[in-house]
Design an enzyme around this catalytic site. Structure first.
Site, short mmCIF file in Angstrom:
data_model
loop_
_atom_site.label_atom_id
_atom_site.label_comp_id
_atom_site.label_asym_id
_atom_site.label_seq_id
_atom_site.Cartn_x
_atom_site.Cartn_y
_atom_site.Cartn_z
N GLU A 81 -2.85 8.32 4.30
CA GLU A 81 -3.62 7.27 4.21
C GLU A 81 -3.91 6.48 5.46
O GLU A 81 -2.77 6.30 6.11
CB GLU A 81 -3.04 6.52 2.83
N LYS A 118 -9.65 4.94 -3.42
CA LYS A 118 -8.60 4.78 -4.09
C LYS A 118 -8.78 4.03 -5.46
O LYS A 118 -9.41 2.96 -5.28
CB LYS A 118 -7.52 4.33 -3.35
N CYS A 129 -1.91 7.89 -2.26
CA CYS A 129 -0.64 7.30 -2.46
C CYS A 129 -0.36 6.78 -3.76
O CYS A 129 -0.04 7.53 -4.59
CB CYS A 129 -0.48 6.02 -1.28
N VAL A 168 5.93 3.37 0.53
CA VAL A 168 7.14 2.55 0.86
C VAL A 168 8.07 2.79 -0.25
O VAL A 168 9.25 2.24 0.05
CB VAL A 168 6.47 1.20 0.93
C1 ACM Z 1 0.80 2.50 -1.28
O1 ACM Z 1 -0.16 2.87 -2.19
N1 ACM Z 1 0.20 2.76 -0.13
C2 ACM Z 1 2.11 2.15 -1.57
#
Ligand code: ACM
Length: 261
Positions: free
Chosen positions: A38, A108, A141, A168
Protein backbone atom coordinates in the site's frame (compact mmCIF):
# COMPACT_ATOMS: atom_id res chain seq x y z
CA UNK A 1 1.73 -19.41 -12.88
CA UNK A 2 4.32 -17.43 -10.89
CA UNK A 3 3.15 -14.93 -8.29
CA UNK A 4 5.06 -12.88 -5.75
CA UNK A 5 5.37 -9.95 -3.39
CA UNK A 6 7.92 -7.22 -2.89
CA UNK A 7 8.54 -6.31 0.75
CA UNK A 8 9.91 -2.77 0.92
CA UNK A 9 11.12 -0.08 3.32
CA UNK A 10 9.84 3.23 1.96
CA UNK A 11 11.13 6.60 3.08
CA UNK A 12 8.24 9.00 3.83
CA UNK A 13 7.67 11.53 1.05
CA UNK A 14 10.63 10.43 -1.09
CA UNK A 15 8.85 9.09 -4.17
CA UNK A 16 11.86 8.96 -6.49
CA UNK A 17 14.03 7.23 -3.89
CA UNK A 18 11.23 4.72 -3.24
CA UNK A 19 10.80 4.01 -6.96
CA UNK A 20 14.56 3.36 -7.20
CA UNK A 21 14.41 1.08 -4.13
CA UNK A 22 11.66 -1.07 -5.70
CA UNK A 23 13.43 -1.05 -9.07
CA UNK A 24 16.51 -2.52 -7.35
CA UNK A 25 14.43 -5.19 -5.60
CA UNK A 26 12.84 -6.19 -8.92
CA UNK A 27 16.10 -6.38 -10.84
CA UNK A 28 16.23 -9.71 -12.70
CA UNK A 29 12.83 -10.89 -11.34
CA UNK A 30 10.45 -12.62 -13.77
CA UNK A 31 6.86 -13.48 -12.80
CA UNK A 32 3.23 -13.36 -13.91
CA UNK A 33 1.93 -11.28 -11.00
CA UNK A 34 3.80 -9.11 -8.49
CA UNK A 35 2.24 -7.15 -5.65
CA UNK A 36 3.78 -4.10 -3.96
CA UNK A 37 2.71 -2.60 -0.61
CA UNK A 38 0.00 0.00 0.00
CA UNK A 39 1.25 3.58 -0.69
CA UNK A 40 4.63 2.11 -1.62
CA UNK A 41 6.08 5.29 -3.09
CA UNK A 42 4.76 7.95 -0.70
CA UNK A 43 4.93 6.39 2.76
CA UNK A 44 1.93 6.11 5.06
CA UNK A 45 1.72 8.53 7.99
CA UNK A 46 0.41 11.78 6.55
CA UNK A 47 0.02 14.69 8.95
CA UNK A 48 -1.90 17.20 6.84
CA UNK A 49 -4.15 17.45 3.82
CA UNK A 50 -1.63 19.74 2.14
CA UNK A 51 1.05 17.11 2.53
CA UNK A 52 -1.20 14.38 1.11
CA UNK A 53 -2.21 16.69 -1.77
CA UNK A 54 1.42 17.21 -2.70
CA UNK A 55 2.16 13.47 -2.74
CA UNK A 56 -1.05 12.45 -4.49
CA UNK A 57 -1.31 11.96 -8.23
CA UNK A 58 -3.82 11.31 -10.98
CA UNK A 59 -4.04 7.81 -12.43
CA UNK A 60 -1.64 8.58 -15.28
CA UNK A 61 1.00 10.03 -12.94
CA UNK A 62 4.50 8.85 -11.97
CA UNK A 63 3.30 5.63 -10.26
CA UNK A 64 1.66 4.49 -13.49
CA UNK A 65 4.83 5.33 -15.44
CA UNK A 66 6.89 3.35 -12.94
CA UNK A 67 4.60 0.31 -12.82
CA UNK A 68 4.39 0.27 -16.61
CA UNK A 69 8.19 0.18 -16.89
CA UNK A 70 8.47 -2.57 -14.25
CA UNK A 71 5.70 -4.62 -15.87
CA UNK A 72 7.56 -4.52 -19.17
CA UNK A 73 10.82 -5.60 -17.49
CA UNK A 74 9.43 -8.39 -15.34
CA UNK A 75 6.67 -9.60 -17.70
CA UNK A 76 4.29 -9.42 -14.74
CA UNK A 77 1.04 -7.71 -13.88
CA UNK A 78 2.19 -5.16 -11.28
CA UNK A 79 -0.16 -4.06 -8.50
CA UNK A 80 0.77 -1.35 -6.01
CA UNK A 81 -0.76 1.31 -3.79
CA UNK A 82 -0.79 5.07 -4.44
CA UNK A 83 -2.58 8.22 -3.27
CA UNK A 84 -5.05 8.82 -6.09
CA UNK A 85 -6.25 12.36 -6.75
CA UNK A 86 -9.58 12.70 -8.56
CA UNK A 87 -10.95 16.27 -8.56
CA UNK A 88 -11.08 17.45 -4.96
CA UNK A 89 -10.97 13.91 -3.53
CA UNK A 90 -7.98 11.73 -2.66
CA UNK A 91 -8.33 7.95 -2.34
CA UNK A 92 -6.06 5.30 -0.85
CA UNK A 93 -5.94 3.28 -4.07
CA UNK A 94 -4.15 0.42 -5.77
CA UNK A 95 -3.38 0.35 -9.46
CA UNK A 96 -3.05 -2.82 -11.53
CA UNK A 97 -0.85 -2.44 -14.59
CA UNK A 98 0.10 -4.87 -17.35
CA UNK A 99 2.63 -3.80 -19.98
CA UNK A 100 1.40 -0.32 -20.90
CA UNK A 101 -2.21 -0.59 -19.73
CA UNK A 102 -4.11 0.05 -16.50
CA UNK A 103 -6.28 -3.02 -15.82
CA UNK A 104 -8.06 -1.54 -12.83
CA UNK A 105 -8.01 0.94 -9.98
CA UNK A 106 -9.31 -0.12 -6.57
CA UNK A 107 -10.14 2.54 -3.93
CA UNK A 108 -9.83 1.21 -0.37
CA UNK A 109 -13.29 0.91 1.17
CA UNK A 110 -12.34 0.34 4.84
CA UNK A 111 -10.09 3.16 6.01
CA UNK A 112 -7.94 2.58 9.10
CA UNK A 113 -7.49 5.11 11.94
CA UNK A 114 -6.40 8.58 10.68
CA UNK A 115 -6.69 7.55 7.06
CA UNK A 116 -10.27 8.71 7.74
CA UNK A 117 -8.96 12.26 8.19
CA UNK A 118 -7.05 12.34 4.92
CA UNK A 119 -8.67 10.04 2.39
CA UNK A 120 -12.14 9.67 0.93
CA UNK A 121 -13.40 6.11 1.33
CA UNK A 122 -13.88 4.09 -1.85
CA UNK A 123 -17.56 3.93 -2.76
CA UNK A 124 -17.58 1.19 -5.41
CA UNK A 125 -17.99 -2.58 -5.11
CA UNK A 126 -14.53 -4.16 -5.38
CA UNK A 127 -14.16 -5.47 -8.93
CA UNK A 128 -12.43 -8.44 -10.50
CA UNK A 129 -10.43 -8.18 -13.71
CA UNK A 130 -9.26 -10.90 -16.05
CA UNK A 131 -5.75 -10.97 -17.42
CA UNK A 132 -4.15 -13.82 -19.38
CA UNK A 133 -7.15 -16.00 -18.41
CA UNK A 134 -6.79 -15.43 -14.64
CA UNK A 135 -9.26 -13.52 -12.45
CA UNK A 136 -7.66 -11.12 -10.00
CA UNK A 137 -9.28 -9.10 -7.22
CA UNK A 138 -7.67 -6.37 -5.13
CA UNK A 139 -8.17 -5.32 -1.52
CA UNK A 140 -5.97 -3.02 0.56
CA UNK A 141 -4.58 -3.70 4.03
CA UNK A 142 -7.33 -3.16 6.67
CA UNK A 143 -9.94 -4.48 4.21
CA UNK A 144 -8.84 -7.92 5.52
CA UNK A 145 -10.64 -7.15 8.80
CA UNK A 146 -13.97 -7.27 6.96
CA UNK A 147 -14.51 -10.79 5.55
CA UNK A 148 -17.14 -9.35 3.22
CA UNK A 149 -14.38 -7.78 1.10
CA UNK A 150 -12.66 -11.00 0.05
CA UNK A 151 -16.04 -12.79 -0.16
CA UNK A 152 -17.33 -10.14 -2.55
CA UNK A 153 -14.26 -10.65 -4.73
CA UNK A 154 -14.39 -14.46 -4.55
CA UNK A 155 -18.12 -14.55 -5.42
CA UNK A 156 -17.32 -12.48 -8.51
CA UNK A 157 -14.83 -15.13 -9.57
CA UNK A 158 -11.52 -13.85 -8.20
CA UNK A 159 -8.96 -16.66 -8.05
CA UNK A 160 -6.10 -14.57 -6.66
CA UNK A 161 -6.42 -11.69 -4.21
CA UNK A 162 -3.73 -9.03 -4.46
CA UNK A 163 -3.44 -7.40 -1.04
CA UNK A 164 -1.12 -4.37 -0.90
CA UNK A 165 -0.62 -3.55 2.80
CA UNK A 166 1.00 -1.30 5.39
CA UNK A 167 0.13 -3.51 8.35
CA UNK A 168 0.68 -2.25 11.88
CA UNK A 169 -1.32 -4.94 13.71
CA UNK A 170 -0.08 -8.54 14.03
CA UNK A 171 -3.30 -10.44 13.23
CA UNK A 172 -3.70 -10.30 9.47
CA UNK A 173 -1.34 -13.08 8.37
CA UNK A 174 -3.11 -15.65 10.56
CA UNK A 175 -6.54 -14.42 9.47
CA UNK A 176 -5.60 -14.75 5.80
CA UNK A 177 -5.27 -18.51 6.28
CA UNK A 178 -9.00 -18.70 7.04
CA UNK A 179 -9.96 -16.03 4.50
CA UNK A 180 -8.29 -18.06 1.74
CA UNK A 181 -9.47 -21.45 2.96
CA UNK A 182 -13.17 -20.54 3.12
CA UNK A 183 -13.10 -18.88 -0.30
CA UNK A 184 -10.60 -21.27 -1.92
CA UNK A 185 -8.55 -18.43 -3.34
CA UNK A 186 -4.86 -17.55 -3.30
CA UNK A 187 -3.80 -14.27 -1.68
CA UNK A 188 -0.64 -12.21 -1.87
CA UNK A 189 -0.27 -9.92 1.14
CA UNK A 190 2.58 -7.53 0.33
CA UNK A 191 3.64 -5.59 3.41
CA UNK A 192 6.33 -3.04 4.25
CA UNK A 193 8.76 -2.72 7.12
CA UNK A 194 10.19 0.25 9.02
CA UNK A 195 8.99 2.98 11.33
CA UNK A 196 7.24 6.28 10.69
CA UNK A 197 7.23 8.69 13.62
CA UNK A 198 5.18 11.63 12.44
CA UNK A 199 3.01 14.11 14.34
CA UNK A 200 1.64 12.36 17.42
CA UNK A 201 1.83 8.90 15.81
CA UNK A 202 4.57 6.32 15.83
CA UNK A 203 3.95 3.41 13.47
CA UNK A 204 5.98 0.22 13.22
CA UNK A 205 5.14 -1.74 10.10
CA UNK A 206 5.15 -5.46 10.64
CA UNK A 207 6.56 -6.98 7.41
CA UNK A 208 5.94 -10.74 7.23
CA UNK A 209 4.53 -10.54 3.71
CA UNK A 210 2.78 -13.75 2.85
CA UNK A 211 1.36 -15.82 0.03
CA UNK A 212 -1.53 -17.92 1.25
CA UNK A 213 -2.78 -20.89 -0.71
CA UNK A 214 -6.39 -21.85 -1.62
CA UNK A 215 -6.34 -24.43 1.23
CA UNK A 216 -5.07 -22.01 3.88
CA UNK A 217 -1.43 -23.10 3.71
CA UNK A 218 1.25 -20.44 3.80
CA UNK A 219 3.42 -20.99 0.73
CA UNK A 220 5.71 -18.01 1.17
CA UNK A 221 6.48 -15.86 4.16
CA UNK A 222 9.11 -13.19 4.77
CA UNK A 223 10.60 -11.94 8.03
CA UNK A 224 9.39 -8.83 9.83
CA UNK A 225 12.64 -6.97 9.08
CA UNK A 226 13.59 -8.22 5.60
CA UNK A 227 13.31 -6.45 2.32
CA UNK A 228 13.06 -8.34 -0.95
CA UNK A 229 10.98 -10.27 -3.42
CA UNK A 230 9.73 -13.82 -3.38
CA UNK A 231 8.01 -15.60 -6.26
CA UNK A 232 6.27 -18.97 -6.04
CA UNK A 233 4.60 -21.24 -8.56
CA UNK A 234 0.89 -21.90 -8.05
CA UNK A 235 -1.73 -24.10 -9.69
CA UNK A 236 -4.59 -21.74 -10.51
CA UNK A 237 -6.96 -24.67 -11.22
CA UNK A 238 -7.09 -25.35 -7.47
CA UNK A 239 -8.77 -21.97 -6.89
CA UNK A 240 -11.35 -22.73 -9.59
CA UNK A 241 -12.63 -25.88 -7.96
CA UNK A 242 -14.99 -24.92 -5.12
CA UNK A 243 -15.88 -28.54 -4.27
CA UNK A 244 -14.70 -29.56 -0.83
CA UNK A 245 -15.89 -33.15 -1.32
CA UNK A 246 -18.62 -34.86 -3.33
CA UNK A 247 -21.35 -33.28 -1.16
CA UNK A 248 -20.07 -29.78 -0.47
CA UNK A 249 -19.51 -26.97 -2.89
CA UNK A 250 -18.54 -23.96 -0.78
CA UNK A 251 -20.40 -21.45 -2.94
CA UNK A 252 -23.45 -23.54 -3.86
CA UNK A 253 -23.93 -24.51 -0.19
CA UNK A 254 -24.29 -20.91 0.95
CA UNK A 255 -27.73 -19.96 2.36
CA UNK A 256 -28.00 -16.24 1.58
CA UNK A 257 -31.76 -16.33 2.19
CA UNK A 258 -31.00 -17.00 5.88
CA UNK A 259 -28.17 -14.53 6.31
CA UNK A 260 -28.56 -11.04 7.75
CA UNK A 261 -26.26 -8.37 6.39
C1 ACM B 1 -3.76 -0.18 7.27
O1 ACM B 1 -4.88 -0.42 6.78
N1 ACM B 1 -2.82 0.38 6.57
C2 ACM B 1 -3.46 -0.54 8.67
Amino acid sequence: MKIGYVQTHPLFGAKDTNFEHVKGLLHGVKADLLVLPELFATGYAFISTTELQSLSEEVDGPTFQFLKEQSQKTGAVLIGGFAERDGDKIYNSAMSVYKNKILGIYRKIHLYYKEKEWFSPGDKTPEVFKVNGVNIGVMICFDWFFPETIRTLALQGAEIIAHPSNLVLPYCQKAMETRCLVNRVYAITSNRIGREQRGEDDFFFTGASQITSYNGEIISSSQNNDIGTDVVEIDIEKARDKNLNQYNNIFEDRRPELYRL
